[in-house]
Design an enzyme around this catalytic site. Structure first.
Site, PDB file in Angstrom:
ATOM      1  N   ARG A   1       0.844  -1.210   0.000  1.00 45.24           N
ATOM      2  CA  ARG A   1       0.000   0.000   0.000  1.00 45.24           C
ATOM      3  C   ARG A   1       0.876   1.256   0.000  1.00 45.24           C
ATOM      4  O   ARG A   1       1.131   1.862   1.041  1.00 45.24           O
ATOM      5  CB  ARG A   1      -0.932  -0.027   1.225  1.00 45.24           C
TER       6      ARG A   1
ATOM      7  N   ASP B   1       5.350  -6.030  -3.333  1.00 44.15           N
ATOM      8  CA  ASP B   1       4.781  -7.247  -2.762  1.00 44.15           C
ATOM      9  C   ASP B   1       5.948  -8.216  -2.606  1.00 44.15           C
ATOM     10  O   ASP B   1       6.502  -8.679  -3.613  1.00 44.15           O
ATOM     11  CB  ASP B   1       3.714  -7.821  -3.713  1.00 44.15           C
TER      12      ASP B   1
ATOM     13  N   ASN C   1      10.494  -7.216   8.036  1.00 40.16           N
ATOM     14  CA  ASN C   1       9.347  -7.253   8.947  1.00 40.16           C
ATOM     15  C   ASN C   1       8.041  -7.686   8.284  1.00 40.16           C
ATOM     16  O   ASN C   1       7.160  -8.218   8.960  1.00 40.16           O
ATOM     17  CB  ASN C   1       9.203  -5.827   9.533  1.00 40.16           C
TER      18      ASN C   1
ATOM     19  N   TYR D   1       1.129 -20.669  10.682  1.00 41.24           N
ATOM     20  CA  TYR D   1       1.778 -19.404  11.072  1.00 41.24           C
ATOM     21  C   TYR D   1       2.993 -19.710  11.959  1.00 41.24           C
ATOM     22  O   TYR D   1       4.080 -19.165  11.756  1.00 41.24           O
ATOM     23  CB  TYR D   1       0.794 -18.483  11.801  1.00 41.24           C
TER      24      TYR D   1
ATOM     25  N   PRO E   1       8.482 -10.736  19.030  1.00 41.17           N
ATOM     26  CA  PRO E   1       7.486 -10.229  19.979  1.00 41.17           C
ATOM     27  C   PRO E   1       6.398 -11.244  20.297  1.00 41.17           C
ATOM     28  O   PRO E   1       6.117 -12.142  19.505  1.00 41.17           O
ATOM     29  CB  PRO E   1       6.860  -9.032  19.243  1.00 41.17           C
ATOM     30  N   GLY E   2       5.777 -11.030  21.449  1.00 44.46           N
ATOM     31  CA  GLY E   2       4.511 -11.693  21.778  1.00 44.46           C
ATOM     32  C   GLY E   2       3.388 -10.842  21.199  1.00 44.46           C
ATOM     33  O   GLY E   2       3.500 -10.348  20.075  1.00 44.46           O
TER      34      GLY E   2
ATOM     35  N   VAL F   1       1.182  -7.944  20.064  1.00 44.87           N
ATOM     36  CA  VAL F   1       1.364  -6.527  19.751  1.00 44.87           C
ATOM     37  C   VAL F   1       0.075  -6.016  19.126  1.00 44.87           C
ATOM     38  O   VAL F   1      -0.453  -6.634  18.189  1.00 44.87           O
ATOM     39  CB  VAL F   1       2.515  -6.304  18.734  1.00 44.87           C
TER      40      VAL F   1
HETATM   41  P1  NDP Z   1       0.313  -5.281  10.497  1.00 43.17           P
HETATM   42  O1  NDP Z   1      -0.759  -6.044   9.795  1.00 43.17           O
HETATM   43  O2  NDP Z   1      -0.058  -4.053  11.222  1.00 43.17           O
HETATM   44  O3  NDP Z   1       1.490  -4.947   9.467  1.00 43.17           O
HETATM   45  C1  NDP Z   1       1.936  -5.889   8.536  1.00 43.17           C
HETATM   46  C2  NDP Z   1       2.796  -5.185   7.504  1.00 43.17           C
HETATM   47  O4  NDP Z   1       3.304  -6.176   6.590  1.00 43.17           O
HETATM   48  C3  NDP Z   1       2.012  -4.178   6.703  1.00 43.17           C
HETATM   49  O5  NDP Z   1       2.792  -3.025   6.513  1.00 43.17           O
HETATM   50  C4  NDP Z   1       1.783  -4.877   5.369  1.00 43.17           C
HETATM   51  O6  NDP Z   1       1.777  -3.907   4.320  1.00 43.17           O
HETATM   52  C5  NDP Z   1       3.059  -5.725   5.272  1.00 43.17           C
HETATM   53  N1  NDP Z   1       2.873  -6.841   4.354  1.00 43.17           N
HETATM   54  C6  NDP Z   1       2.049  -7.899   4.479  1.00 43.17           C
HETATM   55  N2  NDP Z   1       2.123  -8.678   3.378  1.00 43.17           N
HETATM   56  C7  NDP Z   1       3.018  -8.084   2.543  1.00 43.17           C
HETATM   57  C8  NDP Z   1       3.531  -8.381   1.256  1.00 43.17           C
HETATM   58  N3  NDP Z   1       3.123  -9.470   0.575  1.00 43.17           N
HETATM   59  N4  NDP Z   1       4.434  -7.559   0.696  1.00 43.17           N
HETATM   60  C9  NDP Z   1       4.856  -6.451   1.361  1.00 43.17           C
HETATM   61  N5  NDP Z   1       4.420  -6.115   2.581  1.00 43.17           N
HETATM   62  C10 NDP Z   1       3.501  -6.914   3.162  1.00 43.17           C
HETATM   63  O7  NDP Z   1       0.995  -6.335  11.488  1.00 43.17           O
HETATM   64  P2  NDP Z   1       2.291  -6.243  12.431  1.00 43.17           P
HETATM   65  O8  NDP Z   1       2.905  -4.909  12.378  1.00 43.17           O
HETATM   66  O9  NDP Z   1       1.901  -6.793  13.733  1.00 43.17           O
HETATM   67  O10 NDP Z   1       3.229  -7.320  11.713  1.00 43.17           O
HETATM   68  C11 NDP Z   1       4.565  -7.063  11.359  1.00 43.17           C
HETATM   69  C12 NDP Z   1       5.393  -8.315  11.614  1.00 43.17           C
HETATM   70  O11 NDP Z   1       5.373  -8.591  13.002  1.00 43.17           O
HETATM   71  C13 NDP Z   1       4.882  -9.577  10.919  1.00 43.17           C
HETATM   72  O12 NDP Z   1       5.986 -10.290  10.400  1.00 43.17           O
HETATM   73  C14 NDP Z   1       4.226 -10.360  12.057  1.00 43.17           C
HETATM   74  O13 NDP Z   1       4.240 -11.739  11.808  1.00 43.17           O
HETATM   75  C15 NDP Z   1       5.128  -9.967  13.208  1.00 43.17           C
HETATM   76  N6  NDP Z   1       4.597 -10.144  14.543  1.00 43.17           N
HETATM   77  C16 NDP Z   1       3.420  -9.547  14.929  1.00 43.17           C
HETATM   78  C17 NDP Z   1       2.938  -9.731  16.212  1.00 43.17           C
HETATM   79  C18 NDP Z   1       1.637  -9.159  16.674  1.00 43.17           C
HETATM   80  O14 NDP Z   1       1.091  -9.639  17.685  1.00 43.17           O
HETATM   81  N7  NDP Z   1       1.120  -8.112  16.036  1.00 43.17           N
HETATM   82  C19 NDP Z   1       3.699 -10.515  17.185  1.00 43.17           C
HETATM   83  C20 NDP Z   1       4.915 -11.102  16.682  1.00 43.17           C
HETATM   84  C21 NDP Z   1       5.333 -10.896  15.411  1.00 43.17           C
HETATM   85  P3  NDP Z   1       0.825  -3.924   3.042  1.00 43.17           P
HETATM   86  O15 NDP Z   1      -0.447  -4.615   3.441  1.00 43.17           O
HETATM   87  O16 NDP Z   1       0.645  -2.471   2.715  1.00 43.17           O
HETATM   88  O17 NDP Z   1       1.606  -4.649   2.011  1.00 43.17           O
HETATM   89  C1  8X3 Z   2       2.075 -12.930  16.564  1.00 35.21           C
HETATM   90  C2  8X3 Z   2       1.925 -13.324  17.980  1.00 35.21           C
HETATM   91  O1  8X3 Z   2       0.880 -15.045  19.525  1.00 35.21           O
HETATM   92  O2  8X3 Z   2      -0.483 -14.257  17.674  1.00 35.21           O
HETATM   93  O3  8X3 Z   2       3.232 -13.450  16.003  1.00 35.21           O
HETATM   94  O4  8X3 Z   2       1.349 -15.752  17.286  1.00 35.21           O
HETATM   95  S1  8X3 Z   2       0.877 -14.662  18.107  1.00 35.21           S
END
Ligand code: NDP
Ligand code: 8X3
Length: 257
Positions: free
Chosen positions: A39, A64, A91, A157, A187-188, A190
């Site tokens: 996006r 992507d 990330n 996942y 992270p746990g 978030v």
């Molecule tokens: P969000 O959904 O808020 O953010 C995810 C980001 O990843 C967005 O910016 C999205 O951008 C991008 N993304 C997803 N798919 C694609 C793609 N195919 N190409 C490019 N960008 C992509 O979630 P989080 O910030 O929580 O997630 C970020 C990371 O943290 C992930 O790897 C997640 O697994 C990890 N994580 C999250 C936790 C949580 O509890 N929230 C805990 C532990 C880890 P766009 O859609 O614009 O492409």
């Molecule tokens: C995201 C945290 O606990 O939903 O990675 O898997 S959890």
């Protein structure tokens, strides 16, 4: 001036959550920000705030990470200073569904594995060679507690984040002696758009995930990523498990009421 001032910091998945918080945090350090996500309009909407916060420059790219050719083309066509990435925050990622494996959707599995595992690999593969050549650079994978523990419905996942953990360790072994640092921040819970994406846009279901407990914020994670990246070059914070105080394991969460 901090150690990170002027450094080129590439953040994938910078349009939301942890990635956007990292962009804000590195902006305050005076870094140059190379931001990637699908996006582009979200990234562009962030730019003025990031400039005001102190970013030394910003390049936003629509990408992507599942599209291997697009990843190669995007990074190989970067001009100076953007092609010399100092810090990669790999990330971009997502979860889809929480179904038992025997009832899971093939499309959910493909999306998670293509993004969290293959997408992360495509980005590392195109960025790390330049770091090795320059004999410096920092790669930070955003893993998860799901890369260390498995919970009901987490199946694919969790497998994808276990793979991220193996790739973090594998890359660190492979670049040993090159001067490149490889770390992960795991992270746990978030509070981001993560749960809304997991439940295919169902906000009610997503809201219940954090009911009665205080999750981490994207800023909490970004602060640890910033700390890891800012350590002296001979120091590697190899792995970090970052939990909310209310969470003791993937399935042990204290909730009020
Ligand atoms: P969000 O959904 O808020 O953010 C995810 C980001 O990843 C967005 O910016 C999205 O951008 C991008 N993304 C997803 N798919 C694609 C793609 N195919 N190409 C490019 N960008 C992509 O979630 P989080 O910030 O929580 O997630 C970020 C990371 O943290 C992930 O790897 C997640 O697994 C990890 N994580 C999250 C936790 C949580 O509890 N929230 C805990 C532990 C880890 P766009 O859609 O614009 O492409
Ligand atoms: C995201 C945290 O606990 O939903 O990675 O898997 S959890």
């Amino acid at each position: 001036m901090t150690r990170l001032a002027g450094q080129v910091v590439c953040i994938t998945g910078a349009s939301s959550g942890i990635g956007a918080a990292c962009a804000r945090t590195f902006a305050r350090e005076g870094s140059r920000l190379l931001l990637a996500a699908r996006r582009l309009e979200r990234l562009e909407a962030l730019e003025s705030e990031l400039r005001a916060a102190g970013a030394a420059g910003i390049r936003s790219v629509a990408l992507d990470v599942r599209d291997r050719e697009a990843v190669i083309e995007t990074f190989e066509s970067l001009d100076a200073p953007w092609r010399d990435i100092d810090v990669l925050v790999n990330n971009a990622g997502l979860s889809r569904g929480l179904d038992p494996l025997h009832r899971g959707l093939h499309s959910d599995w493909e999306e998670m594995l293509d993004t969290n595992v293959k997408g992360l690999l495509w980005v590392d593969r195109v960025v790390v060679p330049g770091m090795v050549e320059r004999k410096r650079g920092t790669v930070i994978h955003i893993g998860s507690i799901a890369g260390r523990q498995v919970y009901p419905g987490g199946n694919v996942y969790c497998a994808s984040k276990h793979a991220v953990r193996a790739l973090t360790d594998g890359l660190r072994l492979d670049v040993n002696g090159s001067g490149v640092r490889v770390m992960s921040v795991d992270p746990g819970m978030v509070d981001t758009e993560f749960s809304e994406v997991r439940f295919h846009g169902d906000r009610d279901k997503a809201g219940k995930v954090y009911r009665g407990m205080q999750p981490l914020s994207g800023d909490d994670v970004a602060e640890v990523v910033r700390f890891a990246a800012s350590l002296p070059e001979h120091v590697v914070l190899a792995e970090t498990l970052l939990l909310p105080t209310d969470q003791a394991s993937a399935t042990t969460v204290h909730r009020k009421g």
